[in-house]
Design an enzyme around this catalytic site. Structure first.
Site, short mmCIF file in Angstrom:
data_model
loop_
_atom_site.label_atom_id
_atom_site.label_comp_id
_atom_site.label_asym_id
_atom_site.label_seq_id
_atom_site.Cartn_x
_atom_site.Cartn_y
_atom_site.Cartn_z
N SER A 1 -1.82 21.78 -45.25
CA SER A 1 -3.78 21.30 -45.15
C SER A 1 -4.32 21.73 -44.35
O SER A 1 -3.76 22.70 -42.92
CB SER A 1 -3.98 20.08 -45.74
OG SER A 1 -4.89 19.45 -45.35
N THR B 1 -6.91 20.42 -42.62
CA THR B 1 -6.96 19.46 -41.95
C THR B 1 -6.24 19.98 -40.71
O THR B 1 -6.69 19.09 -39.42
CB THR B 1 -6.31 18.30 -42.73
OG1 THR B 1 -4.85 18.15 -42.91
CG2 THR B 1 -7.58 17.85 -43.29
N TYR C 1 -2.21 10.89 -41.98
CA TYR C 1 -1.88 12.11 -43.29
C TYR C 1 -0.97 13.08 -42.79
O TYR C 1 -0.30 14.47 -42.59
CB TYR C 1 -3.16 12.31 -43.95
CG TYR C 1 -2.43 13.26 -45.36
CD1 TYR C 1 -3.95 13.89 -45.11
CD2 TYR C 1 -1.72 13.79 -46.00
CE1 TYR C 1 -4.15 15.04 -45.54
CE2 TYR C 1 -1.21 14.75 -46.76
CZ TYR C 1 -2.68 15.40 -46.33
OH TYR C 1 -3.04 17.17 -47.09
N LYS D 1 1.55 16.80 -41.93
CA LYS D 1 0.97 18.26 -42.51
C LYS D 1 1.89 18.89 -41.08
O LYS D 1 2.29 19.62 -41.05
CB LYS D 1 0.20 18.63 -43.04
CG LYS D 1 -0.20 17.63 -43.87
CD LYS D 1 0.64 18.19 -45.42
CE LYS D 1 0.59 17.83 -46.28
NZ LYS D 1 1.66 17.81 -47.49
N ASN E 1 -12.01 11.64 -52.57
CA ASN E 1 -12.46 12.44 -52.72
C ASN E 1 -13.75 12.97 -53.30
O ASN E 1 -13.80 12.43 -54.40
CB ASN E 1 -11.23 14.21 -52.83
CG ASN E 1 -9.95 14.35 -52.14
OD1 ASN E 1 -9.01 13.43 -52.51
ND2 ASN E 1 -9.95 14.58 -51.14
C1 WQD Z 1 -15.05 16.94 -49.66
C2 WQD Z 1 -16.91 16.01 -49.34
C3 WQD Z 1 -16.93 14.40 -47.97
C4 WQD Z 1 -16.82 11.65 -51.02
C5 WQD Z 1 -9.81 15.77 -47.76
C6 WQD Z 1 -8.47 16.18 -46.87
C7 WQD Z 1 -8.04 17.42 -47.03
C8 WQD Z 1 -7.28 17.42 -49.01
C9 WQD Z 1 -8.55 17.46 -49.38
C10 WQD Z 1 -5.50 16.02 -49.29
C11 WQD Z 1 -17.15 15.75 -47.60
C12 WQD Z 1 -18.12 14.59 -48.91
C13 WQD Z 1 -16.63 12.68 -50.62
C14 WQD Z 1 -17.82 11.25 -51.67
C15 WQD Z 1 -19.22 12.92 -50.09
N1 WQD Z 1 -6.57 16.45 -49.06
N2 WQD Z 1 -18.00 13.32 -49.69
N3 WQD Z 1 -19.00 11.71 -50.65
O1 WQD Z 1 -12.72 15.14 -46.57
O2 WQD Z 1 -12.81 17.90 -47.01
O3 WQD Z 1 -10.48 16.61 -47.31
O4 WQD Z 1 -9.31 15.43 -49.33
O5 WQD Z 1 -4.36 17.15 -48.92
O6 WQD Z 1 -6.22 17.12 -46.70
O7 WQD Z 1 -8.83 15.42 -45.73
O8 WQD Z 1 -12.59 16.16 -49.04
O9 WQD Z 1 -13.12 15.65 -51.25
O10 WQD Z 1 -12.66 13.66 -49.34
O11 WQD Z 1 -14.40 15.23 -48.86
O12 WQD Z 1 -20.76 13.28 -49.87
O13 WQD Z 1 -17.80 10.07 -52.13
O14 WQD Z 1 -17.44 15.15 -49.30
O15 WQD Z 1 -17.79 13.32 -46.94
O16 WQD Z 1 -17.89 16.45 -46.85
P1 WQD Z 1 -12.21 16.20 -47.23
P2 WQD Z 1 -13.22 15.26 -49.91
#
Ligand code: WQD
Length: 340
Positions: free
Chosen positions: A125, A127, A150, A154, A200
């Site tokens: 990832s 991350t 998490y 990774k 997500n």
């Molecule tokens: C994306 C953007 C949020 C929800 C994570 C994990 C990564 C992978 C993908 C597993 C951010 C914004 C989100 C909401 C929002 N997971 N958001 N309102 O955090 O980039 O990555 O998920 O493999 O490892 O870290 O993805 O989709 O959660 O967020 O505004 O209700 O959308 O703040 O900017 P993220 P995300």
């Protein structure tokens, strides 16, 4: 044609990868504990690829079951997806994540050694990069201390594989660092099945639009980005799946340049939360109910991938646009609603 074991193969990225592997002429075997997917995923893989994978349900933490599986089946290579992946849950239950994600991987690697299976693709990832000082993030961008257990699993998983390549001549691994996989199969009949409230962005958008959620909260609009909302490198799950086929065929074909290789899987373009919403409203014609909320703890401001190495070395490039991602996600949400 090769026999590819896909651990976690009934999950979101695993099932799309199983479909692409079968379409590329490979035989697919799946081990999954169905902790974050359902058995109907096999029906969808069969319908969309024309073939039903061999499937066994058990936890990879059970080393005896893993060893029995490797003795029973002829396996040429592994794609390892099986892991818990909810960032917030990992902070609340760290030992659950370390036990599941790391012991599972160790059991798979042990069984590979015993059975002389020498190639594994590891689902990693972006991350691991945290908030890079310099963008786009390349494979040489420094890995920083993980923001969550998490993310740490990774990083440790990659190190476990590096250590195994040092200990074993006939052992090759490719780590694929995903940025933000979203979207669904073009048919709208396979996609992400988040259990409970989605963490997500994309599933939260589609569940809000279909009426399962009241409104989407945008976590912060005061970032130092063009429209103030955070930027990510969203990439279509089918493009991610196709990259796995390229990676496993690279190793099986003896084309790896070293025993451990890393590739970033992104489009190379960052989109903000607002741009994803705008794309969704444009492609679907749906008006999304959303409001701005405070930033979410642990979020980075912006990250997107350098795709040079994946393009030039792996011979893979993301082909699908943000609009195709948001429309396919919506088709899948409507498909789920039609099944209720
Ligand atoms: C994306 C953007 C949020 C929800 C994570 C994990 C990564 C992978 C993908 C597993 C951010 C914004 C989100 C909401 C929002 N997971 N958001 N309102 O955090 O980039 O990555 O998920 O493999 O490892 O870290 O993805 O989709 O959660 O967020 O505004 O209700 O959308 O703040 O900017 P993220 P995300």
């Amino acid at each position: 044609m090769s026999n590819i074991l896909v651990t976690g193969g009934t999950g979101y990225i695993g099932s799309h990868t199983a479909i692409e592997l079968i379409k590329a002429g490979h035989e697919v075997l799946i081990i999954d504990d169905l902790s974050n997917s359902t058995i109907e995923s096999l029906d969808r893989i069969e319908k969309l690829s024309g073939k039903r994978p061999i499937f066994e349900q058990f936890k990879l933490r059970d080393s005896a079951k893993v060893d029995d599986f490797f003795e029973e089946y002829d396996i040429d290579a592994i794609i390892h997806f099986a892991a818990y992946k909810a960032v917030g849950e990992s902070v609340a239950h760290p030992m659950m994540y370390y036990k599941n994600n790391l012991v599972s991987l160790a059991n798979v690697v042990d069984a590979m050694t015993t059975s002389k299976v020498k190639n594994i693709v590891f689902s990693s990832s972006a991350t691991v990069y945290g908030q890079p000082d310099v963008l786009p993030a390349t494979e040489e961008t420094p890995v920083v201390p993980a923001e969550s257990p998490y993310g740490n699993t990774k990083q440790i998983g990659e190190q476990m594989l590096i250590d195994q390549t040092i200990a074993t001549e006939n052992f090759n691994a490719i780590a694929l660092r995903y940025f933000n996989p979203i979207g669904a199969h073009e048919s709208g009949e396979n996609g992400e099945l988040p259990t409970g409230t989605p963490n997500n962005l994309m599933p939260f958008i589609t569940q809000t639009a279909i009426g399962l959620r009241d409104e989407l909260k945008i976590f912060g609009d005061d970032y130092n980005t063009p429209d103030g909302t955070a930027v990510r490198d969203y990439i279509h799950v089918v493009d991610i799946a196709k990259a796995h086929v390229k990676a496993i065929e690279r190793m099986i074909g003896g084309k790896s340049e070293s025993q451990f290789e890393i590739f970033n899987l992104g489009t190379g373009k960052g989109f903000s939360v607002k741009e994803v919403i705008d794309s969704f409203e444009k492609t679907t014609g749906e008006k999304l109910n959303y409001s701005v909320a405070p930033r979410r703890g642990g979020d980075v401001e912006q990250i997107y991938a350098s795709t040079d190495k994946a393009n030039k070395v792996l011979g893979w490039k993301a082909e699908l646009s943000l609009d195709e991602m948001t429309l396919s996600a919506w088709k899948w949400e409507k498909y789920l609603a039609s099944k209720k």
